[in-house]
Every structure is written in C-alpha cells, then in structure tokens.
Design a protein around this motif. Structure first.
Motif, PDB file in Angstrom:
ATOM      1  N   LEU A 174       0.826  -1.205   0.000  1.00 45.05           N
ATOM      2  CA  LEU A 174       0.000   0.000   0.000  1.00 45.05           C
ATOM      3  C   LEU A 174       0.865   1.261   0.000  1.00 45.05           C
ATOM      4  CD1 LEU A 174      -2.813   1.288   0.173  1.00 45.05           C
ATOM      5  CD2 LEU A 174      -2.651   1.082   2.676  1.00 45.05           C
ATOM      6  N   ALA A 175       1.888   1.301   0.848  1.00 46.00           N
ATOM      7  CA  ALA A 175       2.769   2.469   0.896  1.00 46.00           C
ATOM      8  C   ALA A 175       3.542   2.624  -0.401  1.00 46.00           C
ATOM      9  CB  ALA A 175       3.727   2.336   2.078  1.00 46.00           C
ATOM     10  N   ARG A 176       3.961   1.515  -1.005  1.00 43.56           N
ATOM     11  CA  ARG A 176       4.691   1.568  -2.273  1.00 43.56           C
ATOM     12  C   ARG A 176       3.819   2.169  -3.377  1.00 43.56           C
ATOM     13  NH1 ARG A 176       8.952   1.431  -5.998  1.00 43.56           N
ATOM     14  NH2 ARG A 176       8.374   0.141  -7.777  1.00 43.56           N
ATOM     15  N   ASN A 177       2.565   1.738  -3.455  1.00 47.08           N
ATOM     16  CA  ASN A 177       1.669   2.273  -4.492  1.00 47.08           C
ATOM     17  C   ASN A 177       1.412   3.770  -4.294  1.00 47.08           C
ATOM     18  OD1 ASN A 177       1.424  -0.232  -5.740  1.00 47.08           O
ATOM     19  ND2 ASN A 177      -0.336  -0.822  -4.473  1.00 47.08           N
ATOM     20  N   VAL A 178       1.247   4.174  -3.031  1.00 45.12           N
ATOM     21  CA  VAL A 178       1.035   5.603  -2.761  1.00 45.12           C
ATOM     22  C   VAL A 178       2.272   6.412  -3.157  1.00 45.12           C
ATOM     23  CG1 VAL A 178       0.634   7.298  -0.944  1.00 45.12           C
ATOM     24  CG2 VAL A 178      -0.652   5.148  -0.964  1.00 45.12           C
ATOM     25  N   MET A 179       3.444   5.887  -2.842  1.00 41.72           N
ATOM     26  CA  MET A 179       4.682   6.585  -3.179  1.00 41.72           C
ATOM     27  C   MET A 179       4.881   6.672  -4.686  1.00 41.72           C
ATOM     28  SD  MET A 179       6.545   7.589  -0.456  1.00 41.72           S
ATOM     29  CE  MET A 179       8.254   7.465  -0.944  1.00 41.72           C
ATOM     30  N   VAL A 180       4.545   5.625  -5.417  1.00 40.64           N
ATOM     31  CA  VAL A 180       4.705   5.631  -6.870  1.00 40.64           C
ATOM     32  C   VAL A 180       3.790   6.670  -7.502  1.00 40.64           C
ATOM     33  CG1 VAL A 180       4.302   4.269  -8.960  1.00 40.64           C
ATOM     34  CG2 VAL A 180       5.555   3.273  -7.036  1.00 40.64           C
ATOM     35  N   MET A 181       2.567   6.799  -6.971  1.00 39.61           N
ATOM     36  CA  MET A 181       1.619   7.756  -7.551  1.00 39.61           C
ATOM     37  C   MET A 181       1.955   9.200  -7.197  1.00 39.61           C
ATOM     38  SD  MET A 181      -2.090   5.851  -7.234  1.00 39.61           S
ATOM     39  CE  MET A 181      -1.952   5.659  -5.458  1.00 39.61           C
ATOM     40  N   THR A 182       2.675   9.430  -6.099  1.00 37.42           N
ATOM     41  CA  THR A 182       2.927  10.799  -5.645  1.00 37.42           C
ATOM     42  C   THR A 182       4.335  11.293  -5.939  1.00 37.42           C
ATOM     43  OG1 THR A 182       3.501   9.948  -3.453  1.00 37.42           O
ATOM     44  CG2 THR A 182       1.213  10.628  -3.813  1.00 37.42           C
ATOM     45  N   THR A 183       5.284  10.387  -6.173  1.00 38.66           N
ATOM     46  CA  THR A 183       6.666  10.815  -6.399  1.00 38.66           C
ATOM     47  C   THR A 183       7.354   9.831  -7.331  1.00 38.66           C
ATOM     48  OG1 THR A 183       8.749  11.416  -5.323  1.00 38.66           O
ATOM     49  CG2 THR A 183       7.510   9.578  -4.367  1.00 38.66           C
ATOM     50  N   TRP A 184       8.667   9.926  -7.456  1.00 36.83           N
ATOM     51  CA  TRP A 184       9.405   9.050  -8.369  1.00 36.83           C
ATOM     52  C   TRP A 184       9.455   7.619  -7.813  1.00 36.83           C
ATOM     53  CZ3 TRP A 184      10.302  11.142 -12.901  1.00 36.83           C
ATOM     54  CH2 TRP A 184      10.443  12.532 -13.004  1.00 36.83           C
ATOM     55  N   PRO A 185       9.401   6.609  -8.706  1.00 39.27           N
ATOM     56  CA  PRO A 185       9.476   5.211  -8.236  1.00 39.27           C
ATOM     57  C   PRO A 185      10.775   4.887  -7.512  1.00 39.27           C
ATOM     58  CG  PRO A 185       8.634   5.324 -10.480  1.00 39.27           C
ATOM     59  CD  PRO A 185       9.095   6.708 -10.141  1.00 39.27           C
ATOM     60  N   VAL A 244      11.502  -3.497  -1.854  1.00 34.72           N
ATOM     61  CA  VAL A 244      12.337  -4.607  -1.360  1.00 34.72           C
ATOM     62  C   VAL A 244      11.714  -5.232  -0.115  1.00 34.72           C
ATOM     63  CG1 VAL A 244      14.578  -5.184  -0.364  1.00 34.72           C
ATOM     64  CG2 VAL A 244      14.443  -3.698  -2.376  1.00 34.72           C
ATOM     65  N   ALA A 245      11.235  -4.422   0.812  1.00 34.64           N
ATOM     66  CA  ALA A 245      10.633  -4.939   2.049  1.00 34.64           C
ATOM     67  C   ALA A 245       9.379  -5.751   1.745  1.00 34.64           C
ATOM     68  CB  ALA A 245      10.310  -3.785   2.989  1.00 34.64           C
ATOM     69  N   ALA A 246       8.549  -5.267   0.802  1.00 32.66           N
ATOM     70  CA  ALA A 246       7.327  -5.999   0.449  1.00 32.66           C
ATOM     71  C   ALA A 246       7.665  -7.344  -0.186  1.00 32.66           C
ATOM     72  CB  ALA A 246       6.481  -5.157  -0.496  1.00 32.66           C
ATOM     73  N   LYS A 247       8.637  -7.342  -1.100  1.00 34.00           N
ATOM     74  CA  LYS A 247       9.016  -8.597  -1.761  1.00 34.00           C
ATOM     75  C   LYS A 247       9.612  -9.589  -0.767  1.00 34.00           C
ATOM     76  CE  LYS A 247       9.753  -6.866  -6.457  1.00 34.00           C
ATOM     77  NZ  LYS A 247      10.732  -6.714  -7.557  1.00 34.00           N
ATOM     78  N   LEU A 248      10.421  -9.113   0.151  1.00 31.48           N
ATOM     79  CA  LEU A 248      10.992 -10.009   1.171  1.00 31.48           C
ATOM     80  C   LEU A 248       9.905 -10.609   2.054  1.00 31.48           C
ATOM     81  CD1 LEU A 248      14.164  -8.002   2.278  1.00 31.48           C
ATOM     82  CD2 LEU A 248      14.093 -10.082   0.898  1.00 31.48           C
ATOM     83  N   ALA A 249       8.915  -9.790   2.414  1.00 26.97           N
ATOM     84  CA  ALA A 249       7.834 -10.298   3.264  1.00 26.97           C
ATOM     85  C   ALA A 249       7.015 -11.357   2.535  1.00 26.97           C
ATOM     86  CB  ALA A 249       6.938  -9.144   3.704  1.00 26.97           C
TER      87      ALA A 249
END
Length: 438
Positions: free
Chosen positions: A88-99, A107-112
């Motif tokens: 969820l935080a990754r998607n919000v960050m992608v929509m609001t700033t640079w990927p 990385v944290a999401a993929k590891l989890a």
C-alpha cells in the motif's frame, strides 16, 4: 587453492557504493520510518490474533492445502500485515513521487511475501531442523535475488576453490551439495517410513524378515540419495577413490567393531535365531527383545530397564532363547520334607497342586520325583509346563504357596537344620571368677 581476489574486491566495492548512495538520500530515512511503523503495526496485529484465534483448531474440516495456507497466514500475521502495508505504501509513493524513492519499500514488500511463500512450502515438512535450514537458505537466495546481488554472490563463491586431485571444491559447490543432501535425505526418510508402514502391516512376513527388509531399503535409499546428490553437483564418483581408500583404512583400524556389529545384525535377521518378541537370556541379562537395530538389540527387562546388547555378542556368546521354536516353558520347583512324611503322598499332593495352577498346561501334566535322601530329609523335584515364559515366576510362587497350604493340611513338615550346643563343665575359669567377685 585458487582465489580471485579482484572479483571479490570489485563485488564489495560495488555493494558499498550502492548502499552509500541509498543511505545518503533523505528518502531512505522516510522509507525506513514507514518500514518500522509497518513492523510495529504488524506485531500488534499478531499479538491480537494470537489472543483471539486458536491456530491448532482453525479450519479443521477444510481441505488440506487451504487449511495449511490459512494456518501459515494466521501464524505469520505480523509478516502478512507488514507485506500488505508495504504494498500500500509503495503504491502511494509511486503515484505521488518518483518510483526510485520507494525502492526500499518494494524490497521490504518482496521479502515479506517471499517469507510467506517459503513458510507455506515448508509447512509440509515435519522435521524441524530441515524446515529451519530450508527456510533460511531459501530466504537468503530470495533476498539476494530481490536486491539483484544473486549472480555476483554466486560468482564470488565460485571463485574460491581448493583442488584435490581431479576434484575442485568451492563454497558454492559445498552449499549446493549440502542443500541437495538435506533434500535427498528428507525424501529418503519419507519413502523409507512409507515402505516400513507397508511392510509392518503385512502378516505374511515374519518380524525378523520385516526388520531385514526395512533396514535394506533404508540403506539402499541412503546410498542412492548420496550418489544422486553427488552426481547432481557434478562430482565424479571416481574422484572419491582416495576417500574410499581412507575409509577402508579407518574401518580396518577404528571402525571394525561397528562393521562387525552391522554384519552380525544382518546375519541375525537372516538366520532368524532371534526376533522381536523373543524372550532371551544373554549372560546376566534377561528379557524380551523390543527392537533390533543395525548395531545392537534392545532387551526389555521386566523391571523397566532396557539392555542394549551389541549384535556381535549374540553371534559369539551363548544365548538362551526361551521362545525359539516353542513358547512353552518348564518350571522346576525343588523342595524337601522330613522322613515322617509319606513320599508317595507328597508326590501326589505336589502334582495336584501344580495341575491346579492357572498357567499350567493341561496337555503336559506335571511330574514330581523323589530325587535324594539326605541327613535333613527327603528332596523332591516338581516340574510343570506353562504356555508362556512370562508366567514362570508367578506360577512358581503360586505352586509353592499352595504346597505350603497342602503340607499344613496334611501335617507334613519341611525339614530345617537343628543345632545342639553342649557345654562341658560348669566351672568358670579362675580369672573370670575373680573378676566377677570384684
């Protein structure tokens, strides 16, 4: 020993530059704060789930795969919540700033998610050591692959080598061999247990033949698994000739007893001289054989002890097998009477008492013989057959108590030693008289 230090140094420098570039960015600390916050929320949710949900009884009637998945997710609720918050935080960050500013969150999401998948796959393994080993190794591989450092690490591990004859040993080769051996041995154990359950359920096979087949299957599968694992990593078995020679020397000097016990165990299983359930006496040890292993047999005594006797002792020493061809056992009871008793009446009473014992065989009637005339009285030998050697002690006790009652009833006396002490002369010595007068 071949070591490519340049490759290792280049890898370490590239990793240091990559980490340095990330740490110096202010977005790194922002992402780190989100990661820590998500981890705290995950632990709080996990504590709430553990207090409200019983994992052991969860989804008992569901299909196996679905039940296992639900239990893994519930048992790892903190990781699951953390992964969802990171996505969820990754998607919000992608929509609001640079990927690139949300790389740490990705990385944290993929590891989890990788850890959840590993836990789900490993949940079908019941060996705790194997589960932990496989989980840690799989997670390390997944983590290196996620951050894009798997191939450099593989090259670095393969660059350090030790050459022994025609065999090139590297850390990468040893890691692959260890993983394959763990997997092969686990599969071998599963197949062996399945085969053992099938063999032990067969009523057409004797217990000793069942043990022999199980041992042969286990040893054969073990050798096959090791050979397959060595071949899979590219090790030529002929290159191990030097190690086989060293093993032969070791067996000749230090392992000869182990090999002797192993061969003796195979001989015992083949000739069926002893088998599980037999009542045996070996030296001062008596009891029933509970298990037969490749190195020793376990003899369970009646008092809770278990004797572990090497197989070689059963080949080289005298062994009394009470149930080798027939489970019937002979109980011998020796007793005596004085000369006032009628020996014919004594024999008749003894036979009647022994025949009335609970474990006495009706097909083999008891016998009583007058064996000796002694100074103290007459000696008799009473023999009675029982159907199971375990009944020897109880039958002997039962018959002797009944004999005592019968002898009391018929006024038959058991001889016992009588001593007469005669004192010659009643006068005490002079010293004794003088001492007593003072």
């Amino acid at each position: 020993m071949d070591v490519n230090l340049n490759d290792i140094l280049d890898f370490l420098q590239a990793a240091a530059r990559s980490v340095g570039a990330e740490v110096t960015s202010p977005w790194f600390y922002f992402q780190l704060g989100l990661v820590l916050a998500a981890a705290g929320i995950g632990f709080a949710v996990n504590a709430l789930v553990e207090s409200r949900i019983d994992i052991t009884s969860l989804a008992v009637r569901w299909p196996l795969l679905l039940r296992r998945t639900v239990r893994v997710v519930v048992g790892s609720a903190s990781v699951a919540v953390f992964a969802l918050l990171m996505v969820l935080a990754r998607n919000v960050m992608v929509m609001t700033t640079w990927p690139s500013r949300s790389y740490l969150l990705m990385v944290a999401a993929k590891l989890a998610f990788a850890w959840l998948i590993i836990r789900l796959v490993a949940s079908g393994i019941h060996n705790t050591f194997v589960v932990r080993t496989v989980s840690v190794l799989a997670f390390l591989v997944a983590a290196l692959s996620i951050i894009g450092q798997l191939n450099p690490v593989i090259d670095a591990l393969d660059s350090v080598a030790i050459t022994l004859g025609g065999l090139r040993l590297t850390p990468l080769l040893l890691i692959k061999l260890g993983v394959l051996l763990i997997l092969a041995l686990w599969l071998t154990n599963v197949v062996s247990n399945f085969a053992e359950s099938r063999i032990t359920q067969s009523s057409d096979l004797t217990p000793s033949l069942q043990v022999l087949l199980v041992k042969m299957i286990r040893v054969g599968l073990l050798i096959f698994a090791i050979a397959v694992a060595l071949s899979a990593v590219g090790i030529n078995l002929s290159a191990l000739a030097i190690f086989s020679g060293a093993a032969g020397v070791g067996i000749g000097f230090g392992l000869q007893k182990i090999v002797a016990n192993f061969i003796s165990g195979l001989i015992l299983l083949v000739d069926k001289s002893v088998k599980p359930g037999d009542l045996v006496t070996i030296g001062d040890s008596s009891g029933r054989i509970s298990t037969m292993n490749t190195r020793y047999i376990a003899v369970a005594a009646g008092d809770g002890r278990e004797f572990l006797i090497p197989n070689e002792d059963l080949i080289t020493q005298k062994v009394t097998n009470w149930t080798y061809t027939d489970k019937n056992a002979l109980v011998k009871i020796n007793f005596g009477t004085n000369y006032d008793a009628n020996p014919r009446l004594v024999c008749k009473l003894a036979v009647e008492v022994a025949a009335a014992a609970k474990a006495a065989l009706k097909s083999k009637p008891p016998t009583c013989l007058l064996t000796e005339f002694t100074d103290a009285g007459m000696k008799f030998s009473l023999t009675v057959w029982v159907a199971d050697p375990d009944n020897i002690g109880t039958t002997q006790n039962e018959v002797m108590l009944a004999l005592w009652d019968a002898f009391k009833r018929e006024d038959i006396h058991v001889p016992y030693p009588v001593r007469e002490i005669r004192v010659r002369g009643g006068a005490l010595p002079a010293e004794t008289s003088a001492d007593s007068s003072t």
